[in-house]
Design a protein around this motif. Structure first.
Motif, PDB file in Angstrom:
ATOM      1  N   UNK A  31       0.836  -1.189   0.000  1.00  0.00           N
ATOM      2  CA  UNK A  31       0.000   0.000   0.000  1.00  0.00           C
ATOM      3  C   UNK A  31       0.874   1.243   0.000  1.00  0.00           C
ATOM      4  N   UNK A  32       0.418   2.274  -0.687  1.00  0.00           N
ATOM      5  CA  UNK A  32       1.089   3.567  -0.709  1.00  0.00           C
ATOM      6  C   UNK A  32       0.118   4.607  -0.181  1.00  0.00           C
ATOM      7  N   UNK A  33       0.582   5.451   0.747  1.00  0.00           N
ATOM      8  CA  UNK A  33      -0.257   6.551   1.243  1.00  0.00           C
ATOM      9  C   UNK A  33       0.436   7.868   0.944  1.00  0.00           C
ATOM     10  N   UNK A  34      -0.375   8.919   0.749  1.00  0.00           N
ATOM     11  CA  UNK A  34       0.185  10.244   0.494  1.00  0.00           C
ATOM     12  C   UNK A  34       0.528  10.908   1.831  1.00  0.00           C
ATOM     13  N   UNK A  35       1.101  12.122   1.808  1.00  0.00           N
ATOM     14  CA  UNK A  35       1.492  12.773   3.063  1.00  0.00           C
ATOM     15  C   UNK A  35       0.354  12.996   4.048  1.00  0.00           C
ATOM     16  N   UNK A  36      -0.883  12.941   3.576  1.00  0.00           N
ATOM     17  CA  UNK A  36      -2.034  13.079   4.473  1.00  0.00           C
ATOM     18  C   UNK A  36      -2.512  11.732   5.005  1.00  0.00           C
ATOM     19  N   UNK A  37      -1.853  10.655   4.595  1.00  0.00           N
ATOM     20  CA  UNK A  37      -2.245   9.331   5.061  1.00  0.00           C
ATOM     21  C   UNK A  37      -3.329   8.680   4.239  1.00  0.00           C
ATOM     22  N   UNK A 293      10.691   0.779  -5.043  1.00  0.00           N
ATOM     23  CA  UNK A 293      10.222   1.180  -6.368  1.00  0.00           C
ATOM     24  C   UNK A 293       8.908   1.955  -6.267  1.00  0.00           C
ATOM     25  N   UNK A 294       8.004   1.499  -5.408  1.00  0.00           N
ATOM     26  CA  UNK A 294       6.743   2.219  -5.241  1.00  0.00           C
ATOM     27  C   UNK A 294       6.980   3.608  -4.645  1.00  0.00           C
ATOM     28  N   UNK A 295       7.890   3.714  -3.690  1.00  0.00           N
ATOM     29  CA  UNK A 295       8.170   5.018  -3.101  1.00  0.00           C
ATOM     30  C   UNK A 295       8.823   5.945  -4.122  1.00  0.00           C
ATOM     31  N   UNK A 296       9.697   5.401  -4.946  1.00  0.00           N
ATOM     32  CA  UNK A 296      10.329   6.206  -5.992  1.00  0.00           C
ATOM     33  C   UNK A 296       9.296   6.707  -7.001  1.00  0.00           C
ATOM     34  N   UNK A 297       8.254   5.904  -7.224  1.00  0.00           N
ATOM     35  CA  UNK A 297       7.213   6.300  -8.162  1.00  0.00           C
ATOM     36  C   UNK A 297       6.339   7.410  -7.605  1.00  0.00           C
ATOM     37  N   UNK A 298       5.947   7.290  -6.342  1.00  0.00           N
ATOM     38  CA  UNK A 298       4.976   8.228  -5.774  1.00  0.00           C
ATOM     39  C   UNK A 298       5.609   9.372  -4.990  1.00  0.00           C
ATOM     40  N   UNK A 299       6.910   9.317  -4.776  1.00  0.00           N
ATOM     41  CA  UNK A 299       7.637  10.446  -4.165  1.00  0.00           C
ATOM     42  C   UNK A 299       8.949  10.611  -4.916  1.00  0.00           C
ATOM     43  N   UNK A 300       8.866  10.881  -6.234  1.00  0.00           N
ATOM     44  CA  UNK A 300      10.072  10.891  -7.078  1.00  0.00           C
ATOM     45  C   UNK A 300      11.115  11.916  -6.664  1.00  0.00           C
ATOM     46  N   UNK A 332       6.101  -7.861 -10.347  1.00  0.00           N
ATOM     47  CA  UNK A 332       4.997  -8.524 -11.042  1.00  0.00           C
ATOM     48  C   UNK A 332       4.192  -7.504 -11.846  1.00  0.00           C
ATOM     49  N   UNK A 333       3.369  -7.989 -12.784  1.00  0.00           N
ATOM     50  CA  UNK A 333       2.471  -7.080 -13.515  1.00  0.00           C
ATOM     51  C   UNK A 333       1.564  -6.272 -12.601  1.00  0.00           C
ATOM     52  N   UNK A 334       1.116  -6.856 -11.494  1.00  0.00           N
ATOM     53  CA  UNK A 334       0.235  -6.137 -10.572  1.00  0.00           C
ATOM     54  C   UNK A 334       0.919  -4.916  -9.971  1.00  0.00           C
ATOM     55  N   UNK A 335       2.209  -5.019  -9.696  1.00  0.00           N
ATOM     56  CA  UNK A 335       2.957  -3.878  -9.171  1.00  0.00           C
ATOM     57  C   UNK A 335       3.318  -2.913 -10.298  1.00  0.00           C
ATOM     58  N   UNK A 336       3.701  -3.449 -11.439  1.00  0.00           N
ATOM     59  CA  UNK A 336       4.071  -2.593 -12.561  1.00  0.00           C
ATOM     60  C   UNK A 336       2.907  -1.705 -13.008  1.00  0.00           C
ATOM     61  N   UNK A 337       1.673  -2.196 -12.831  1.00  0.00           N
ATOM     62  CA  UNK A 337       0.503  -1.391 -13.197  1.00  0.00           C
ATOM     63  C   UNK A 337       0.401  -0.115 -12.368  1.00  0.00           C
ATOM     64  N   UNK A 338       1.002  -0.141 -11.160  1.00  0.00           N
ATOM     65  CA  UNK A 338       0.956   1.046 -10.292  1.00  0.00           C
ATOM     66  C   UNK A 338       1.989   2.091 -10.672  1.00  0.00           C
ATOM     67  N   UNK A 339       2.901   1.724 -11.574  1.00  0.00           N
ATOM     68  CA  UNK A 339       3.950   2.646 -11.999  1.00  0.00           C
ATOM     69  C   UNK A 339       3.474   3.408 -13.228  1.00  0.00           C
ATOM     70  N   UNK A 340       3.383   4.705 -13.107  1.00  0.00           N
ATOM     71  CA  UNK A 340       2.816   5.507 -14.185  1.00  0.00           C
ATOM     72  C   UNK A 340       3.828   5.701 -15.317  1.00  0.00           C
TER      73      UNK A 340
END
Length: 340
Positions: A31-37, A293-300, A332-340
Motif C-alpha cells: 500500500x502507498x499513502x500520500x502525506x495526508x495518510x 520502487x513504489x516510493x520512488x514512483x509516488x515520491x520521485x 509482477x504485472x500487478x505492481x508494474x501497473x501502479x507505476x505511471x
C-alpha cells in the motif's frame, strides 16, 4: 480492519527467475499513502490485519522517550532497530542499561549468539581465550528492551514488569501507535523477543511511517518522533548492521525504513509519502525492492535515482549460477501497473 490476511486477498508482487525460468513467486500486499495518510495505490488487501513485528520499533522508541528514557544518538537508533548483535551493538545496549542502573541480567529477550557467522567469529576473537557464550545483549531486540527498561526506571515503575501489557511503557506504546497510525489497537500478541506486538492494518503502518518520515523536517512534529527519525538516519548501522538492507537504504537514500520479521517492511520519504509491504510467505527477498520502487514512483523528488541502482543491486541481488549471473528478481504485472 477486516481480520487476518487471507490467501485469496493477496497478489503476486514479484518473481525470481533463473535462466529465464520462474522458480519463485512472492505473494503479498502493498500500500502507498500520500502525506495526508490517504491511500493512493495498493495491491492485495491493505485493510487486513498484520503483526507489525519489528516495524513497530520506531514507535516503541517514541514511547520510551515519552516515558522519560534517556536515549539519544546510537542508543536511540539501537532502540528503534533490529541489530545483528556485533560487539559494538552489544556495547551500546549495555551502555543504555548502565545509564539506567541496570545490566544485561535485567533483559528478558533470549540469550543468543550474534546473528551472522562473521559476527560470531568477531565476538569469539574479542573474547578469546574465554569461550564465547550466548547473551541477551546479542539479541536483535536488545536495544528495544534496553529502551523499555530505561523508560520503566524513569517512570518510577518496577523494571521487572516491563513486558506486562499494563506496564507504563506498554500502555504508552499503544497510545503512540493509535495516534501515529490513526487506528485502534484491538489485538496484541507476543513477539519473538517476548514483548507485546499489536496488530494493525498495513495501511495504518504506512500512515504511521509517513508521519515519522517527515518528522525530521516538520516543525510541528513531536520532539520524540523527530529524535527517533534523526537518530536512525544519523546512525544507520545501529539500526541493523553494515551491508544490511535497512542500513543501506537509510545511509544511501536517506529514506526512513524499518524491517519486521516474517516479510514485512515500511518505508517513508521526507515529505510523508509512505509504503508498507507484507509477504504472505514471510520472505524478505523482494519486500525492499517492491517498497523502494513504489516510493520512488509516488515520491520521485525524494529518491536519488543515481544512487538507487546501486541500492537495488544490494537489496535484491542478482541470482548466480557459479560465477555467472543467470537471473534476478522482477516486479509482477500487478505492481508494474501502479507505476505511471
Amino acid at each position: 480492519m477486516s481480520g487476518p490476511i487471507r490467501a485469496t486477498d493477496v497478489e503476486q508482487l514479484a518473481t525470481a527467475s533463473r535462466n529465464g525460468f520462474i522458480e519463485n513467486r512472492f505473494f503479498g500486499s502493498a500500500v502507498v499513502v500520500d502525506p495526508e495518510g490517504i491511500i493512493i495505490a495498493g495491491v492485495g488487501d491493505p485493510s487486513a490485519g498484520v503483526y507489525g513485528r519489528s516495524v513497530l520499533k520506531p514507535f516503541q522508541a517514541i514511547a520510551s522517550l515519552r516515558c522519560g528514557a534517556d536515549l539519544a544518538g546510537e542508543g536511540l537508533a539501537l532502540a528503534a532497530g533490529s541489530h545483528i548483535g556485533s560487539p559494538w551493538h552489544q556495547d551500546i545496549a549495555a551502555d543504555v542499561l548502565a545509564q539506567a542502573g541496570l545490566s544485561a541480567a535485567d533483559l528478558k529477550c533470549s540469550a543468543v549468539y550474534p546473528s551472522s557467522a562473521s559476527q560470531v567469529a568477531a565476538a569469539a576473537l574479542q573474547m578469546a581465550p574465554i569461550p564465547l557464550e550466548r547473551t541477551p545483549l546479542a539479541h536483535n531486540c536488545s536495544g528495544k528492551h534496553a529502551g523499555f527498561l530505561a523508560a520503566m526506571v524513569a517512570a518510577g515503575a518496577d523494571p521487572a514488569t516491563y513486558l506486562d501489557d499494563d506496564a507504563p511503557i506498554q500502555t504508552e506504546v499503544v497510545r503512540v501507535l493509535e495516534q501515529y497510525c490513526e487506528t485502534s489497537i484491538t489485538h496484541t500478541g507476543i513477539d519473538g523477543c517476548g514483548a507485546p506486538t499489536p496488530v494493525t492494518t498495513l495501511a495504518a503502518l504506512a500512515r504511521g511511517f509517513g508521519r515519522l518520515g517527515r518528522a525530521v523536517h516538520d516543525r510541528n512534529a513531536e520532539l520524540p518522533a523527530a529524535m527517533v527519525a534523526r537518530a536512525m538516519l544519523d546512525y544507520p548501522e545501529a539500526v541493523q548492521g553494515q551491508h544490511r538492507s535497512d542500513t543501506v537504504i537509510l545511509e544511501s537514500l536517506e529514506l526512513f525504513t524499518k524491517t519486521g520479521a516474517d516479510g514485512i517492511v515500511a518505508m517513508a520519504a521526507p515529505d510523508g509519502t509512505a509504503v508498507a509491504v507484507s509477504m504472505i510467505d514471510s520472505t524478505h527477498r523482494a519486500t525492499h525492492l517492491v517498497a523502494l520502487v513504489l516510493l520512488a514512483q509516488y515520491a520521485p523528488d525524494a529518491v536519488a535515482l543515481d544512487a538507487m541502482s546501486d541500492v537495488v543491486e544490494h537489496i535484491a541481488p542478482p541470482i548466480y549460477g557459479g560465477n555467472q549471473r543467470v537471473g534476478g528478481i522482477k516486479l509482477s504485472p500487478a505492481v508494474l501497473k501502479l507505476l505511471k
